[in-house]
Design an enzyme around this catalytic site. Structure first.
Site, mmCIF file in Angstrom:
data_model
loop_
_atom_site.group_PDB
_atom_site.id
_atom_site.type_symbol
_atom_site.label_atom_id
_atom_site.label_comp_id
_atom_site.label_asym_id
_atom_site.label_seq_id
_atom_site.Cartn_x
_atom_site.Cartn_y
_atom_site.Cartn_z
ATOM 1 N N LYS A 1 0.823 -1.215 0.000
ATOM 2 C CA LYS A 1 0.000 0.000 0.000
ATOM 3 C C LYS A 1 0.853 1.258 0.000
ATOM 4 C CE LYS A 1 -1.705 2.604 3.023
ATOM 5 N NZ LYS A 1 -2.294 3.168 4.246
ATOM 6 N N LYS B 1 -7.931 2.380 -3.603
ATOM 7 C CA LYS B 1 -8.440 2.661 -2.248
ATOM 8 C C LYS B 1 -8.774 4.145 -2.145
ATOM 9 C CE LYS B 1 -7.174 2.336 2.652
ATOM 10 N NZ LYS B 1 -6.522 1.553 3.686
HETATM 11 C C1 5MM Z 1 -4.057 2.803 9.234
HETATM 12 O O1 5MM Z 1 -3.750 4.138 8.939
HETATM 13 C C2 5MM Z 1 -2.972 4.440 7.779
HETATM 14 C C3 5MM Z 1 -2.170 5.665 8.072
HETATM 15 O O2 5MM Z 1 -1.032 5.365 8.654
HETATM 16 P P1 5MM Z 1 0.072 6.543 8.849
HETATM 17 O O3 5MM Z 1 -0.633 7.870 8.705
HETATM 18 O O4 5MM Z 1 0.576 6.332 10.205
HETATM 19 O O5 5MM Z 1 1.076 6.307 7.776
HETATM 20 C C4 5MM Z 1 -3.859 4.921 6.616
HETATM 21 O O6 5MM Z 1 -3.151 5.024 5.408
HETATM 22 C C5 5MM Z 1 -5.004 4.026 6.400
HETATM 23 O O7 5MM Z 1 -4.589 2.832 5.787
HETATM 24 C C6 5MM Z 1 -6.073 4.656 5.534
HETATM 25 O O8 5MM Z 1 -6.155 6.046 5.674
HETATM 26 C C7 5MM Z 1 -7.392 4.050 5.913
HETATM 27 O O9 5MM Z 1 -7.593 4.230 7.281
HETATM 28 P P2 5MM Z 1 -8.955 4.850 7.782
HETATM 29 O O10 5MM Z 1 -8.781 4.966 9.256
HETATM 30 O O11 5MM Z 1 -9.088 6.155 7.053
HETATM 31 O O12 5MM Z 1 -9.990 3.838 7.356
#
Ligand code: 5MM
Length: 336
Positions: free
Chosen positions: A134, A217
């Site tokens: 990702k 995504k």
């Molecule tokens: C799990 O959170 C990810 C962000 O991590 P960092 O900011 O610490 O790098 C983030 O990329 C996440 O995968 C996506 O935003 C989806 O998470 P949400 O909480 O928005 O469903």
């Protein structure tokens, strides 16, 4: 069918979705601080291992996105984390960007970094068992944002990342996240998200990325969290579908939404409506971080040894979202 396309279909089969457990140590520390649990390596592993060994993993979670620290950790049962995930019937994945940094030449915008040395890191993650990866580009909406520079630079990085990932036989998750923070309207979100996604696909095609072997995504189309009017869930679903139908090439097999700060129920309800009205061939599922973990984290923080209780909370959320990915969810199912 290509090997990469098979991986995508396996991750998203039968309403399965993705657990985004790839919080960097900084973000995970913030999450743990909100529930007053010390952010040690051991506690971060304990919470994650609790989720990864829950029964809901088998029927609901097709893939788990890990962070560098976690993919290299050994579980309490002495297996490596990717092995635990595979044994539960899910696929391990890994976040490979190194975070969003200030974008030169632009005010208050970010560019995601991590391309230097990426080919070597990918080889290492592949050996550790990763089947997909990702990378998240992040955009905010204001009078001047997202700027052309940010849209162009992030799309370029997402394409170079995707091409390297496919070269290493893994599926890239392409995550362009238009943030919900701000006072913008849903139609501004629609317009900006369309522009961002279209630019991403221009670059992916230019870089010869096999679109059948990626997962997109994106964010859903929502009004900003400081906007005076909220739109209905029905409108969110219809605008989101309209945006994706016109911006995403039909070869893309699957779309897995991020939750982006929506409440758990909102994220589930919107996904259910998207699937109810889905007039495309895309599989529409979830790749949630907060919307899958919030209640489980809160419950766990009261007694971090209560594995079973925490898993019950997580299993419920995973089941609700998998039902929503098949348009089979209803509010009544949340009770009990
Ligand atoms: C799990 O959170 C990810 C962000 O991590 P960092 O900011 O610490 O790098 C983030 O990329 C996440 O995968 C996506 O935003 C989806 O998470 P949400 O909480 O928005 O469903």
């Amino acid at each position: 069918m290509s090997e990469l396309n098979n991986i995508v279909l396996k991750i998203l089969e039968n309403g399965k979705g993705i657990l985004a457990a790839d919080e960097s140590t900084g973000t995970m520390t913030k999450r743990l601080e909100t529930v007053k649990v010390p952010s040690t390596k051991e506690n971060r592993l304990l919470f994650r291992e609790t989720l990864f060994s829950a029964s809901g993993m088998t029927n609901c979670i097709g893939g788990v996105i890990l962070y560098d620290e976690t993919i290299k950790q050994e579980t309490s049962k002495k297996s490596m984390v990717p092995e635990l995930i595979s044994n539960m019937g899910s696929l391990p994945g890994i976040k490979v960007d190194t975070g969003a940094k200030a974008l030169a030449g632009s005010d208050n915008e970010k560019i995601t970094e991590g391309l230097d040395g990426l080919r070597e890191r990918l080889k290492e993650y592949y050996k550790l068992g990763a089947k997909f990866t990702k990378w998240r580009g992040v955009y905010n909406i204001s009078k001047t944002c997202p700027s052309k520079i940010s849209i162009h630079a992030n799309a370029h990085a997402l394409a170079r990342y995707s091409s390297l990932v496919q070269e290493c036989n893994m599926v890239p998750i392409v995550e362009p996240e238009v943030l919900m923070e701000g006072d913008h309207s849903a139609s501004e979100c629609y317009e900006k998200t369309s522009e961002v996604i279209q630019k991403c696909f221009d670059e992916l095609i230019l870089h010869k990325v096999d679109l059948k072997g990626i997962i997109l995504k994106p964010n859903m189309i929502l009004a900003g969290n400081k906007h005076k009017d909220k739109i209905s869930n029905e409108e969110v679903a219809k605008l989101t579908l309209k945006c994706l139908k016109s911006s995403v090439p039909s070869e893309v097999p699957g779309i897995a939404f991020l939750s982006g700060g929506q409440s758990e129920i909102e994220a589930t309800e919107n996904l259910n409506l998207i699937n109810k009205y889905n007039n495309t061939d895309f599989i529409m599922s979830y790749s949630y971080g907060r919307a899958l973990q919030q209640s489980a984290l809160k419950f766990w923080s009261k007694d971090i040894k209560d594995i079973e209780g925490t898993q019950k909370v997580f299993n419920h959320r995973a089941k609700m979202n998998t039902l929503a990915a098949q348009a089979k969810w209803s509010k009544e199912l949340e009770i009990g």
